[in-house]
Design an enzyme around this catalytic site. Structure first.
Site, PDB file in Angstrom:
ATOM      1  N   LYS A 141       0.815  -1.241   0.089  1.00  0.00           N
ATOM      2  CA  LYS A 141       0.087  -0.008   0.011  1.00  0.00           C
ATOM      3  C   LYS A 141       0.857   1.251  -0.033  1.00  0.00           C
ATOM      4  CE  LYS A 141      -4.081  -2.072   0.408  1.00  0.00           C
ATOM      5  NZ  LYS A 141      -5.259  -1.915  -0.680  1.00  0.00           N
ATOM      6  N   LYS A 253     -13.080  -7.419  -7.890  1.00  0.00           N
ATOM      7  CA  LYS A 253     -13.443  -7.794  -6.570  1.00  0.00           C
ATOM      8  C   LYS A 253     -14.618  -8.368  -6.692  1.00  0.00           C
ATOM      9  CE  LYS A 253     -10.604  -4.713  -3.696  1.00  0.00           C
ATOM     10  NZ  LYS A 253      -9.639  -4.726  -4.484  1.00  0.00           N
TER      11      LYS A 253
END
Length: 325
Positions: A141, A253
């Protein structure tokens, strides 16, 4: 076909807070569904919304479940509105589970997995444990701390990771246009200088959803690939970005994208370059998501489901959830 419908809300605490550009996430909440058909076959499904990512809220999903009768039909399942994409996925995958029998419950997957590293300096140590567990693709991240600090950690990370590693950088839409250029330029420079023993596979969602045209422009300006994530959270967004010319990587997703049958149709029709990714669901939704990933993945890209290390492993949690309520 008619189905007896029951549902249970759940909560699972992360072992450590998950930090992204959207903030800290401590508890994963969702809903487990059970459909029993007239033959007695049971199908399990899961609604695992992430409202800040583009799905409905948990409360909206609960409201939808509460207003349904105890007996529902195929028509109920396949007429869930697009405003409830996580519900679409949960109900339709429960329907598929009930229809698929043992083939659904004991699938044969041959998929590569990507593991998620923690933000910041913690990544410099965490990767070793995951490497020992067999992971060779990692996602880190970015857009969480000051860019100068992150670039410094990044340089340490790429010189620490083994040569056969693939690294993905995920900004969660948290970079400015100038910062995105800096990251892409830095990645291109490392490649050009031959300093990089590993592969930087892509930068994921560098800019906010509304900056689509700028991301399209950036994707044509640098050698380092860009993947869309938040921009393609739902089937409607996926189709819109493709229509506007995106031919790069789409991070899908399944848990929040919407109807599995419509997703299959879109992917088969357009042959898009996909990376399937987790929404920190339980094993129920993960099984349905992996079915889709095994069927629809192209270009041998690792799927983003290496997230087990974020939760305590509870072998009997589903049985406890169902029996205790």
């Amino acid at each position: 076909m008619r189905y007896q419908f029951k549902f249970r809300p759940y909560q699972r605490r992360f072992l450590r807070s998950l930090t992204t550009n959207h903030g800290k996430w401590d508890i994963r909440e969702g809903i487990i569904l059970r459909l029993t058909n007239e033959s007695g076959n049971v199908g399990w499904g899961e609604i695992a919304p992430i409202s800040w990512f583009g799905s409905e809220t948990l409360e909206q999903a609960l409201d939808f479940c509460r207003q349904l009768p105890e007996e529902i039909t195929d028509e109920t399942i396949f007429s869930i509105p697009d405003e409830l994409p996580a519900c679409q996925f949960g109900f339709e995958s429960a329907w598929e589970w009930g229809s698929g029998g043992d083939n659904f419950i004991t699938p044969n997957f041959s998929l590569l997995y990507s593991a998620l590293l923690p933000a910041g300096k913690a990544a410099l140590n965490q990767w070793k444990t995951l490497w020992q567990q067999g992971y060779r693709t990692f996602k880190w991240k970015i857009g969480v701390d000051a860019i100068a600090d992150e670039l410094e950690i990044f340089e340490s990370l790429i010189h620490t990771l083994p040569a056969s590693t693939k690294l993905r950088l995920d900004a969660n839409g948290g970079l400015s246009y100038e910062e995105a250029n800096l990251w892409l330029r830095s990645c291109d420079n490392f490649k050009a200088n031959g300093e990089l023993p590993l592969e930087i596979e892509f930068i994921e969602q560098p800019l906010p959803v509304k900056k689509f045209q700028q991301m399209l422009e950036l994707s044509l300006s640098y050698k380092t690939a860009i993947a869309l994530d938040e921009s393609v959270a739902t089937l409607g967004q996926l189709a819109a970005c493709h229509q506007q010319g995106w031919r790069g990587i789409f991070v899908i997703k399944p848990g929040i994208v919407g109807s599995p049958s419509r997703l299959r149709k879109f992917c088969h029709q357009h042959q898009i370059d996909t990376v399937f990714s987790s929404v920190f669901e339980t094993a129920i939704a993960r099984l349905a998501a992996l079915q889709l990933a095994a069927e629809l993945s192209r270009n041998n890209r690792a799927i983003g489901f290496g997230i087990d290390h974020f939760f305590e492993q509870e072998e009997t949690w589903l049985q406890s959830l169902w029996n205790d309520l």
